[in-house]
Each structure stands twice: as structure tokens, then as C-alpha cells.
Design an enzyme around this catalytic site. Structure first.
Site, PDB file in Angstrom:
ATOM      1  N   GLU A  25      77.547   0.511   9.165  1.00 51.93           N
ATOM      2  CA  GLU A  25      78.739   0.581   9.999  1.00 51.93           C
ATOM      3  C   GLU A  25      79.808   1.327   9.227  1.00 51.93           C
ATOM      4  O   GLU A  25      79.945   1.170   8.018  1.00 51.93           O
ATOM      5  CB  GLU A  25      79.220  -0.824  10.366  1.00 51.93           C
ATOM      6  CG  GLU A  25      78.362  -1.450  11.437  1.00 51.93           C
ATOM      7  CD  GLU A  25      78.747  -2.880  11.769  1.00 51.93           C
ATOM      8  OE1 GLU A  25      79.901  -3.253  11.582  1.00 51.93           O
ATOM      9  OE2 GLU A  25      77.851  -3.611  12.223  1.00 51.93           O
ATOM     10  N   CYS A  48      75.039  -8.208   9.017  1.00 55.40           N
ATOM     11  CA  CYS A  48      73.659  -8.047   8.530  1.00 55.40           C
ATOM     12  C   CYS A  48      73.339  -8.866   7.284  1.00 55.40           C
ATOM     13  O   CYS A  48      72.490  -9.746   7.333  1.00 55.40           O
ATOM     14  CB  CYS A  48      73.361  -6.575   8.279  1.00 55.40           C
ATOM     15  SG  CYS A  48      73.312  -5.619   9.800  1.00 55.40           S
TER      16      CYS A  48
HETATM   17  P1  NAD Z   1      75.355  -6.239  18.673  1.00 57.04           P
HETATM   18  O1  NAD Z   1      75.519  -7.695  18.783  1.00 57.04           O
HETATM   19  O2  NAD Z   1      76.542  -5.373  18.386  1.00 57.04           O
HETATM   20  O3  NAD Z   1      74.682  -5.682  20.023  1.00 57.04           O
HETATM   21  C1  NAD Z   1      73.565  -6.238  20.649  1.00 57.04           C
HETATM   22  C2  NAD Z   1      73.636  -5.913  22.131  1.00 57.04           C
HETATM   23  O4  NAD Z   1      72.390  -6.286  22.760  1.00 57.04           O
HETATM   24  C3  NAD Z   1      74.719  -6.676  22.883  1.00 57.04           C
HETATM   25  O5  NAD Z   1      75.551  -5.744  23.570  1.00 57.04           O
HETATM   26  C4  NAD Z   1      73.949  -7.551  23.875  1.00 57.04           C
HETATM   27  O6  NAD Z   1      74.635  -7.764  25.090  1.00 57.04           O
HETATM   28  C5  NAD Z   1      72.686  -6.736  24.077  1.00 57.04           C
HETATM   29  N1  NAD Z   1      71.527  -7.454  24.619  1.00 57.04           N
HETATM   30  C6  NAD Z   1      71.114  -8.726  24.350  1.00 57.04           C
HETATM   31  N2  NAD Z   1      69.978  -9.008  25.018  1.00 57.04           N
HETATM   32  C7  NAD Z   1      69.642  -7.885  25.707  1.00 57.04           C
HETATM   33  C8  NAD Z   1      68.541  -7.543  26.571  1.00 57.04           C
HETATM   34  N3  NAD Z   1      67.556  -8.411  26.817  1.00 57.04           N
HETATM   35  N4  NAD Z   1      68.519  -6.305  27.095  1.00 57.04           N
HETATM   36  C9  NAD Z   1      69.500  -5.413  26.837  1.00 57.04           C
HETATM   37  N5  NAD Z   1      70.555  -5.689  26.041  1.00 57.04           N
HETATM   38  C10 NAD Z   1      70.627  -6.904  25.482  1.00 57.04           C
HETATM   39  O7  NAD Z   1      74.244  -6.007  17.555  1.00 57.04           O
HETATM   40  P2  NAD Z   1      74.114  -4.824  16.475  1.00 57.04           P
HETATM   41  O8  NAD Z   1      75.111  -5.004  15.381  1.00 57.04           O
HETATM   42  O9  NAD Z   1      74.043  -3.511  17.190  1.00 57.04           O
HETATM   43  O10 NAD Z   1      72.682  -5.175  15.860  1.00 57.04           O
HETATM   44  C11 NAD Z   1      71.497  -5.058  16.623  1.00 57.04           C
HETATM   45  C12 NAD Z   1      70.304  -5.273  15.714  1.00 57.04           C
HETATM   46  O11 NAD Z   1      70.242  -4.229  14.735  1.00 57.04           O
HETATM   47  C13 NAD Z   1      70.333  -6.584  14.926  1.00 57.04           C
HETATM   48  O12 NAD Z   1      69.024  -7.052  14.789  1.00 57.04           O
HETATM   49  C14 NAD Z   1      70.880  -6.153  13.584  1.00 57.04           C
HETATM   50  O13 NAD Z   1      70.470  -7.009  12.546  1.00 57.04           O
HETATM   51  C15 NAD Z   1      70.261  -4.783  13.423  1.00 57.04           C
HETATM   52  N6  NAD Z   1      71.017  -3.879  12.554  1.00 57.04           N
HETATM   53  C16 NAD Z   1      72.372  -3.849  12.627  1.00 57.04           C
HETATM   54  C17 NAD Z   1      73.074  -2.969  11.825  1.00 57.04           C
HETATM   55  C18 NAD Z   1      74.587  -2.930  11.879  1.00 57.04           C
HETATM   56  O14 NAD Z   1      75.171  -2.324  10.986  1.00 57.04           O
HETATM   57  N7  NAD Z   1      75.234  -3.546  12.855  1.00 57.04           N
HETATM   58  C19 NAD Z   1      72.397  -2.097  10.956  1.00 57.04           C
HETATM   59  C20 NAD Z   1      71.007  -2.131  10.934  1.00 57.04           C
HETATM   60  C21 NAD Z   1      70.324  -3.035  11.738  1.00 57.04           C
END
Ligand code: NAD
Length: 432
Positions: free
Chosen positions: A153, A261
Site C-alpha cells: 500500500e 497484512c
Molecule cells: P479489502 O478489505 O480492502 O477488500 C476486500 C473486498 O472484497 C471488499 O470490498 C469486500 O466487500 C469484497 N468482497 C467480500 N466478499 C466478496 C465476494 N464474495 N465477492 C466479491 N467481493 C467480495 O481487502 P484488501 O486489503 O484488498 O486485501 C484483499 C486480500 O489481499 C487479503 O487476503 C489480503 O491479505 C491480501 N493482500 C493485501 C495487501 C494489501 O496491501 N492490502 C497486499 C497483498 C495481499
């Protein structure tokens, strides 16, 4: 390629925009109707440098769309990307309900051969669970690919466009050419695409985060030792990082790691080890050191107030878990504000991007300053919790004049201790 990205959070939105940028036809879907309605009206729900113009540009060209019609958009896709959240469950394990619900949707709409990319961070064995969930509903051929995301991020667009490497687990050779085509535009100057089995790919992501978290906790311990011995951790850090075997990244001590994370991924990894009878003692220690470090700024303030926190006014600069993001999930700054409030202090906060999430979190329990100096009016202490550029070279005379006290706790070692003491602050950094 026709791509549907499930989940429009920090990962899904960046991935969707970057894949559209390279000419693909991308639809980002989400179960959150408000979020999708906002996106359809040009409102980007998160702050991420460079993302907004990229989304705008690709929407204008018709390559990027937003929808809540999960079934139709999954049915139409050749590649489906799972980028939904995997928060911590009560026992510390990753809560897979969103991933498995996405897999249900994919299974129901497997009308043609597809490649399913899992970008969410998921424990070992999840790709197999996703396959089982889909297989229960279809006879179509498909590939499940554990393709963990390493973007940071605050630098997410650049990280995705120019990845250090792309990790690809595959459970069938069918998907390999599709994944190669998908990533080719991002790997023109390198061929750092590493293919492996899904279990190894899943573990690689946790191992990478655990290694980075280990460096942070290690430096925090060294910083605390520096305080006891009268050494300066900044000099130790420079000396240490100049060793080419060690390198200089992730060696800054601070208020403890946070964000969406590291804390949750460490808990999930510990849980995986315990469940499989392979205890991860080092990882547990790293997590424990971090829990303690997250109290450090509060303890420094308490000491500066001679134990009398009640009734004090504290200005907190920075709420996001790090600079260049509006994400306050598991931010050490949020812990600090919570503890100060609990102990009867009054708190004024300022963050250049995270004021809206902070309002949702604290309501009217804190004062929201209009700029950094406004937070200082009448303050007994200033605590700097996030390393925003804006805080690095402020007008110190104005700070002194606005505050009624002289306590400065610099949780990110942004300032020169001698200069601060010369200006009349009772200054405390981390490890100096
Ligand atoms: P987030 O919470 O910002 O977004 C997740 C989104 O998924 C939400 O908008 C939610 O409404 C949506 N959602 C939930 N169930 C759903 C479904 N069945 N169909 C469609 N949409 C649905 O999460 P994030 O920070 O983007 O992280 C997502 C994943 O990626 C996590 O597993 C996280 O660990 C991983 N990740 C995050 C980062 C980071 O920097 N944020 C980096 C690498 C990996």
C-alpha cells in the site's frame, strides 16, 4: 483477455486497473453495493497514489467497468481473480468465508474453461478447497492458481506494474499459457515468473511477510537495547544495512508493525504451524515483540508525564499504519489513541489522508484538527506516529509556540535529537 476481479479493495482495485491498463477487458465486482455505486460515479474508495487517474483513464476507454452482478460477470470471464478479504478469525486463523463464497459463485458460473487466480492471502490448502468448491458444481475444465500479491500500500500501482517477481502456483498445466500472457506486459525486462505448486506458492507469501516482520521486530529489539546502552539505533541501522548480505530495507525501528497484512498474516501462519504440529517459535517471538512495541509510544508519554496521563492533552500526528495510505487497519497509531483515551487524556489528531476512516473509528471521542499545527493548540505533548513527508520538516518554532507543554515523542525517528533538545523539547525517539 476478459477478466473479472472479485473484491474491489486495496488489492482488487489496483489489480483491476493495472490489468485494464495493459489492454485487457476488466470488470471489478463486489458484494458491497455502496462501493460499486461510488466507483460507477467516479469515487475511488481508498487513497492510493496514482490509482485514481489510472482508473479514470481505463473507464473512459471502456476497458474497466464496475458491477454487482457477480454471476453474469464471472460467467463471461476467461480469468477470474479472487481478491476478497481474509481477515483474522477468532482463533487467529484466516477467515475463509469470503474466499469460499467467491469460489461458490465461480463454480455456479463455470460455463466455459477458466483460470482462477487467488490473489487473496490464504493459508496452505486453500487453493485445494477452492478447487473442491468449484468442482462440486461443474464438469468444466479449469485451473486454480495460487498467485499471491506482493504489492505495498502506498506504492501499489508501481509494485504491480514492475514486480520484483511473480509467484505462480498451478494445479493444472492448462492455465500456464494464460497466466504467462497475462503477466508478459509487466515482465518485459525480466523473466522473473516463478512457477511452483499451489501449496508452495501459498506458503511463499506468508514466509515473505514473516521475514519482513522479523526484520522490523529485530530492529525494534535492538532499538530498545540502544536506549538502555546509550547507543543510537540510527547509526547502528546504517552500519548494519550497509552489509550487502543484510541490505537496508525494513530496518527502521518504530511503533511496531501494523496494517491489514503483517499482524493478521503472522497470526495465521502461527496457527498453521500449530495445527500441523510444527511450532513456529521464531514467528511467535516476532509477534510477541511487536505486541510489546505497540505500547512503546504510550509508555514514553506516560513517563514524560510522570505517570499522570489523566487530564493531559496529546496531539497525535499520523493515524495511517504507514505513510502514503489512508489505511488505519491495526495501525499502531490507533492503539496509541485508544490507550490515551482509556487513561483519561484528551486527544487531537491529524493525518493527511486518514481523517475519514478515523472519524468512523473514533466518532466524537477525539478532536479532528484541520492541519498539523491546529492539533497542537494547548497540547502537553506531540506524538508522531506515521512517517508522512509532511511531518518531516515542520516549523518547530510554531510547534513550540502552539503547545503548552514540551514533550515530543517521535515514534518514527524523523527528527534530530540534539536539535530538538536545543529547541527546548523534552524529546524521545525510538532507540536513540
Ligand atoms: P479489502 O478489505 O480492502 O477488500 C476486500 C473486498 O472484497 C471488499 O470490498 C469486500 O466487500 C469484497 N468482497 C467480500 N466478499 C466478496 C465476494 N464474495 N465477492 C466479491 N467481493 C467480495 O481487502 P484488501 O486489503 O484488498 O486485501 C484483499 C486480500 O489481499 C487479503 O487476503 C489480503 O491479505 C491480501 N493482500 C493485501 C495487501 C494489501 O496491501 N492490502 C497486499 C497483498 C495481499
Amino acid at each position: 483477455m476478459r477478466i473479472t476481479v472479485m473484491g474491489t479493495g486495496y488489492v482488487g482495485l489496483v489489480v483491476g486497473a493495472c490489468l485494464a491498463e495493459t489492454g485487457n477487458d476488466v470488470v471489478c465486482v463486489d458484494t458491497d453495493e455502496g462501493k460499486i455505486a461510488g466507483l460507477q460515479n467516479g469515487k475511488i474508495p481508498i487513497f492510493e497514489p496514482g490509482l485514481e487517474p489510472m482508473v479514470q483513464r481505463n473507464e473512459d476507454f471502456g476497458r474497466l467497468r464496475f458491477s454487482t452482478d457477480l454471476d453474469a460477470m464471472v460467467a463471461a470471464a476467461e480469468v477470474v481473480v479472487i481478491a476478497v478479504g481474509t481477515p483474522s478469525g477468532e482463533d487467529g486463523s484466516a477467515d475463509l468465508q469470503y474466499v469460499l463464497s467467491a469460489a461458490e459463485t465461480i463454480g455456479r458460473n463455470m460455463t466455459s474453461e477458466k483460470v482462477v487466480l487467488i490473489k487473496s492471502t490464504v493459508p496452505v490448502g486453500t487453493a485445494a478447497k477452492v478447487r473442491e468448491t468449484i468442482e462440486r458444481q461443474t464438469d468444466q475444465l479449469f485451473t486454480v492458481c495460487s498467485n499471491p500479491e506482493f504489492l505495498k500500500e502506498g506504492a501499489a500501482v508501481g509494485d504491480f506494474m514492475k514486480p520484483d517477481r511473480v509467484i505462480v502456483g498451478l494445479d493444472s498445466p492448462l492455465g500456464r499459457p494464460v497466466v504467462e500472457r497475462l503477466y508478459a506486459p509487466f515482465l518485459r525486462t525480466s523473466n522473473r515468473m516463478i512457477f511452483m505448486d499451489n501449496v508452495s506458492a501459498e506458503l511463499t507469501k506468508y514466509a515473505a511477510n514473516a521475514m519482513l516482520a522479523t526484520r522490523i521486530s529485530f530492529m525494534n529489539e535492538i532499538a530498545n537495547l540502544c536506549e538502555t546502552l546509550g547507543a543510537d539505533v540510527d547509526q547502528v541501522r546504517r552500519g548494519l544495512g550497509s552489509d550487502s548480505r543484510i541490505g537496508s530495507a525494513f530496518l527502521f525501528p518504530g511503533p511496531g508493525y501494523g496494517g491489514s497484512c503483517f499482524p493478521k498474516d503472522m497470526r495465521a501462519l502461527i496457527r498453521t504451524g500449530d495445527e500441523h504440529g510444527s511450532k513456529l517459535n521464531l514467528v511467535k517471538a516476532v509477534d510477541k515483540v511487536n505486541t510489546r512495541q505497540r505500547r512503546r509510544m504510550y509508555k514514553k508519554l506516560k513517563k514524560a508525564f510522570d505517570g499522570q496521563v489523566e487530564g493531559k492533552q496529546v496531539a497525535v500526528w499520523g493515524l495511517a499504519f504507514k505513510a502514503e495510505t489512508d489505511d488505519i487497519r491495526e495501525s499502531a497509531a490507533i492503539d496509541l489513541v485508544d490507550t490515551l483515551l482509556e487513561k483519561g487524556a484528551s486527544v487531537a489528531v491529524f493525518d493527511p489522508q486518514a481523517m475519514e476512516p478515523a472519524r468512523n473509528r473514533f466518532g466524537d471521542r477525539v478532536r479532528y484538527a484541520t492541519d498539523p499545527y491546529d492539533a497542537l493548540t494547548g497540547a502537553d505533548a506531540l506524538a508522531v506516529a506515521t512517517e508522512w513527508l509532511l511531518f518531516r520538516n515542520p516549523d518547530f518554532d510554531r510547534i513550540r509556540a502552539s503547545m503548552s507543554g514540551d514533550v515530543l515523542v517521535d515514534g518514527r525517528n524523523l527528527y534530530d535529537p540534539d536539535q530538538m533538545r536545543g529547541l527546548g523539547f523534552r524529546y524521545q525517539g525510538i532507540g536513540r
